[in-house]
Design a protein around this motif. Sequence first.
Motif, PDB file in Angstrom:
ATOM      1  N   PRO A 133       0.807  -1.227   0.000  1.00 30.16           N
ATOM      2  CA  PRO A 133       0.000   0.000   0.000  1.00 30.16           C
ATOM      3  C   PRO A 133       0.838   1.275   0.000  1.00 30.16           C
ATOM      4  CG  PRO A 133       0.128  -0.874   2.213  1.00 30.16           C
ATOM      5  CD  PRO A 133       0.833  -1.876   1.327  1.00 30.16           C
ATOM      6  N   ASP A 134       2.158   1.142   0.126  1.00 32.73           N
ATOM      7  CA  ASP A 134       3.028   2.316   0.186  1.00 32.73           C
ATOM      8  C   ASP A 134       3.403   2.747  -1.228  1.00 32.73           C
ATOM      9  OD1 ASP A 134       3.079   2.328   3.005  1.00 32.73           O
ATOM     10  OD2 ASP A 134       4.606   0.769   3.007  1.00 32.73           O
ATOM     11  N   VAL A 135       2.972   3.939  -1.597  1.00 34.03           N
ATOM     12  CA  VAL A 135       3.131   4.415  -2.969  1.00 34.03           C
ATOM     13  C   VAL A 135       4.135   5.561  -3.004  1.00 34.03           C
ATOM     14  CG1 VAL A 135       1.956   5.431  -4.959  1.00 34.03           C
ATOM     15  CG2 VAL A 135       0.761   3.768  -3.507  1.00 34.03           C
ATOM     16  N   GLY A 136       5.116   5.472  -3.893  1.00 32.03           N
ATOM     17  CA  GLY A 136       6.079   6.546  -4.031  1.00 32.03           C
ATOM     18  C   GLY A 136       7.436   6.037  -4.449  1.00 32.03           C
ATOM     19  N   ASN A 137       8.200   6.925  -5.071  1.00 37.61           N
ATOM     20  CA  ASN A 137       9.522   6.563  -5.555  1.00 37.61           C
ATOM     21  C   ASN A 137      10.466   6.167  -4.430  1.00 37.61           C
ATOM     22  OD1 ASN A 137      11.318   6.340  -7.853  1.00 37.61           O
ATOM     23  ND2 ASN A 137      12.382   8.145  -7.058  1.00 37.61           N
ATOM     24  N   GLN A 138      10.195   6.654  -3.206  1.00 36.42           N
ATOM     25  CA  GLN A 138      11.077   6.331  -2.079  1.00 36.42           C
ATOM     26  C   GLN A 138      10.979   4.878  -1.655  1.00 36.42           C
ATOM     27  OE1 GLN A 138       8.201   7.976  -1.876  1.00 36.42           O
ATOM     28  NE2 GLN A 138       7.488   8.249   0.215  1.00 36.42           N
ATOM     29  N   TYR A 139       9.994   4.149  -2.195  1.00 28.00           N
ATOM     30  CA  TYR A 139       9.816   2.740  -1.838  1.00 28.00           C
ATOM     31  C   TYR A 139      10.346   1.800  -2.919  1.00 28.00           C
ATOM     32  CZ  TYR A 139       6.590   4.895   1.479  1.00 28.00           C
ATOM     33  OH  TYR A 139       6.036   5.681   2.461  1.00 28.00           O
ATOM     34  N   ARG A 140      11.115   2.304  -3.859  1.00 19.16           N
ATOM     35  CA  ARG A 140      11.619   1.462  -4.941  1.00 19.16           C
ATOM     36  C   ARG A 140      12.622   0.437  -4.412  1.00 19.16           C
ATOM     37  NH1 ARG A 140      14.038   6.457  -5.147  1.00 19.16           N
ATOM     38  NH2 ARG A 140      16.267   6.608  -5.661  1.00 19.16           N
ATOM     39  N   SER A 141      12.830  -0.584  -5.210  1.00 16.08           N
ATOM     40  CA  SER A 141      13.695  -1.705  -4.833  1.00 16.08           C
ATOM     41  C   SER A 141      15.111  -1.487  -5.366  1.00 16.08           C
ATOM     42  CB  SER A 141      13.110  -3.001  -5.406  1.00 16.08           C
ATOM     43  OG  SER A 141      13.952  -4.102  -5.171  1.00 16.08           O
ATOM     44  N   ILE A 142      16.089  -1.491  -4.452  1.00 16.38           N
ATOM     45  CA  ILE A 142      17.482  -1.243  -4.841  1.00 16.38           C
ATOM     46  C   ILE A 142      18.419  -2.135  -4.024  1.00 16.38           C
ATOM     47  CG2 ILE A 142      19.302   0.472  -5.195  1.00 16.38           C
ATOM     48  CD1 ILE A 142      17.204   2.666  -4.875  1.00 16.38           C
ATOM     49  N   ILE A 143      19.412  -2.704  -4.676  1.00 19.52           N
ATOM     50  CA  ILE A 143      20.550  -3.328  -3.998  1.00 19.52           C
ATOM     51  C   ILE A 143      21.727  -2.380  -4.171  1.00 19.52           C
ATOM     52  CG2 ILE A 143      22.127  -5.293  -3.914  1.00 19.52           C
ATOM     53  CD1 ILE A 143      19.915  -6.924  -5.344  1.00 19.52           C
ATOM     54  N   PHE A 144      22.255  -1.875  -3.064  1.00 16.78           N
ATOM     55  CA  PHE A 144      23.436  -1.014  -3.102  1.00 16.78           C
ATOM     56  C   PHE A 144      24.673  -1.890  -2.907  1.00 16.78           C
ATOM     57  CE2 PHE A 144      19.995   1.775  -1.709  1.00 16.78           C
ATOM     58  CZ  PHE A 144      20.153   2.843  -2.583  1.00 16.78           C
ATOM     59  N   THR A 145      25.692  -1.638  -3.686  1.00 17.61           N
ATOM     60  CA  THR A 145      26.879  -2.497  -3.637  1.00 17.61           C
ATOM     61  C   THR A 145      28.130  -1.697  -3.311  1.00 17.61           C
ATOM     62  OG1 THR A 145      27.287  -2.248  -6.024  1.00 17.61           O
ATOM     63  CG2 THR A 145      25.862  -4.070  -5.328  1.00 17.61           C
ATOM     64  N   ASN A 146      29.095  -2.423  -2.735  1.00 19.00           N
ATOM     65  CA  ASN A 146      30.412  -1.870  -2.426  1.00 19.00           C
ATOM     66  C   ASN A 146      31.455  -2.710  -3.168  1.00 19.00           C
ATOM     67  OD1 ASN A 146      30.078   0.331  -0.429  1.00 19.00           O
ATOM     68  ND2 ASN A 146      29.105  -1.268   0.793  1.00 19.00           N
ATOM     69  N   GLY A 147      31.709  -2.388  -4.396  1.00 19.03           N
ATOM     70  CA  GLY A 147      32.753  -3.093  -5.128  1.00 19.03           C
ATOM     71  C   GLY A 147      32.227  -4.079  -6.155  1.00 19.03           C
ATOM     72  N   THR A 148      33.169  -4.615  -6.929  1.00 13.54           N
ATOM     73  CA  THR A 148      32.871  -5.464  -8.082  1.00 13.54           C
ATOM     74  C   THR A 148      32.227  -6.779  -7.689  1.00 13.54           C
ATOM     75  OG1 THR A 148      34.762  -4.501  -9.249  1.00 13.54           O
ATOM     76  CG2 THR A 148      33.875  -6.565 -10.118  1.00 13.54           C
ATOM     77  N   GLU A 149      32.723  -7.429  -6.638  1.00 10.35           N
ATOM     78  CA  GLU A 149      32.199  -8.740  -6.268  1.00 10.35           C
ATOM     79  C   GLU A 149      30.747  -8.652  -5.811  1.00 10.35           C
ATOM     80  OE1 GLU A 149      31.913 -12.839  -5.544  1.00 10.35           O
ATOM     81  OE2 GLU A 149      33.138 -11.576  -6.850  1.00 10.35           O
ATOM     82  N   GLU A 150      30.415  -7.647  -5.030  1.00 10.90           N
ATOM     83  CA  GLU A 150      29.028  -7.484  -4.611  1.00 10.90           C
ATOM     84  C   GLU A 150      28.133  -7.185  -5.807  1.00 10.90           C
ATOM     85  OE1 GLU A 150      28.479  -4.746  -1.430  1.00 10.90           O
ATOM     86  OE2 GLU A 150      29.496  -5.998   0.052  1.00 10.90           O
TER      87      GLU A 150
END
Length: 253
Positions: A133-150
């Motif tokens: 029910p939460d509507v908005g761009n702030q609820y988008r799905s993201i994986i944040f990575t630190n480096g090439t392997e991640e």
Amino acid sequence: MALVRTRSTDVSPSLPLLLQLTFALLFVFCADKGWCIRVPDQVPNTADRPLKTAVFALGCFWRSEAVFGCLNGVVRTTVGYAGGSKVNPEYRSLGDHAEAVQVEYDPTVITFKQLLDVFWSSHDPRQVFGQGPDVGNQYRSIIFTNGTEESRLASVSKEREQTKSRSSIVTTQIRQLGTFYPAEPEHQKFELKRHPLLLQLIGNLPEEELERSSLASKLNGFAAELCPLRIQKQIDLKINEIMKKAWPALKDI
């Protein structure tokens, strides 16, 4: 663009009635730390095993924090804002950031790949512009990575998730982590704070200590009933032990 926030802010307890009664019975006894779960907080000794940090966005960060807090190997969790360009975002003024959770973990106990598995299983990565029910761009799905392997592990996991169904597209973004901005104190350990008696049980920690507490991270997941079943049962057993100590004293009142 105006964003619609539809998530509930109802703070009524959702724990089982018996557990609520247990906390009510214990309320008076937590003035004596011997009756409480926490005497002090037990943070794992990781001096020889440096912690790693992962950041994920998977909808409302109140729930996201609870999802990860109970996992073995997770030392602490923090909710905040990431993925945008606005400097020093705030809850009512996010700019283009997403609500996110920062997970500090011991890589000798739990791996980034295992955290990815939890990420995928804990939200709908095919939903566009929101979660539930939460509507908005702030609820988008993201994986944040630190480096090439991640980045590689994230890409492989996304491809695997996509193969589960070709009828819709996995919308999850994979992005290099920039600045993570911790959210305001009132958003940290939100599920735990919905249960004041749980806070009393661990000694009513000051806000700063609560935010950094490993135990509070775990109990935040317990309060939301999002712990793995085995851990949920372990916490129940611990509370029952405290109850057995408290009941004889109550009989003398």
